[in-house]
Scaffold this motif. Structure first.
Motif, PDB file in Angstrom:
ATOM      1  N   SER A  16       0.863  -1.185   0.000  1.00 26.43           N
ATOM      2  CA  SER A  16       0.000   0.000   0.000  1.00 26.43           C
ATOM      3  C   SER A  16       0.893   1.227   0.000  1.00 26.43           C
ATOM      4  CB  SER A  16      -0.911   0.027   1.232  1.00 26.43           C
ATOM      5  OG  SER A  16      -0.195   0.428   2.380  1.00 26.43           O
ATOM      6  N   ARG A  33      -3.377  -0.775   6.868  1.00 20.97           N
ATOM      7  CA  ARG A  33      -2.177  -1.592   6.621  1.00 20.97           C
ATOM      8  C   ARG A  33      -1.654  -2.201   7.913  1.00 20.97           C
ATOM      9  NH1 ARG A  33       2.100  -1.094   2.709  1.00 20.97           N
ATOM     10  NH2 ARG A  33       4.169  -1.420   3.569  1.00 20.97           N
ATOM     11  N   ILE A  50       5.513  -6.321   6.004  1.00 26.04           N
ATOM     12  CA  ILE A  50       5.437  -4.945   5.515  1.00 26.04           C
ATOM     13  C   ILE A  50       6.828  -4.341   5.637  1.00 26.04           C
ATOM     14  CG2 ILE A  50       2.980  -4.575   5.964  1.00 26.04           C
ATOM     15  CD1 ILE A  50       3.731  -3.092   8.504  1.00 26.04           C
TER      16      ILE A  50
END
Length: 119
Positions: A16, A33, A50
């Motif tokens: 994202s 996220r 991430i």
């Protein structure tokens, strides 16, 4: 799937827009996220990743995320329809497609009075 037959957790790359102090509009997608990553972390069958939480050393940033992305079984792409797709996210989508990594897209809608940039 029975616990004894599982070799390793399902690796999930979460893509994202990333944090950028000049772009406060990204707060909604960033909140999602981190919540998604934290929720998936609760289950031993998932291994979410991430970029913000990686422990990078001498590896170039682009090499790091490409390695993690290509080594994943699934890429979850989070998009906000109020804004165009960030260049970095577009690169991740292309890398996933070129390497046949399965992708799942979640697009947050805007309010009725907001312009939609994603088509």
């Amino acid at each position: 799937m029975p616990q004894e037959t599982m070799k390793r957790a399902l690796r999930i790359f979460i893509s994202s827009a990333m944090e950028n102090g000049n772009n406060f509009e990204r707060e909604r997608i960033l909140d999602l996220r981190f919540k998604l990553k934290n929720r998936l972390d609760e289950y031993k069958i998932f291994e979410p990743w991430i970029l913000e939480e990686s422990n990078t050393s001498s590896i170039e940033l682009e090499d790091l995320y490409k390695s993690e992305l290509i080594g994943s079984e699934l890429v979850i792409v989070l998009l906000d329809s109020r804004y165009s797709i960030p260049e970095g996210v577009q690169k991740e989508i292309i890398t996933a497609r070129n390497n046949n990594v399965k992708r799942m897209y979640f697009i947050l809608p805007g309010n009725n009075n907001e312009e939609q940039h994603l088509k």
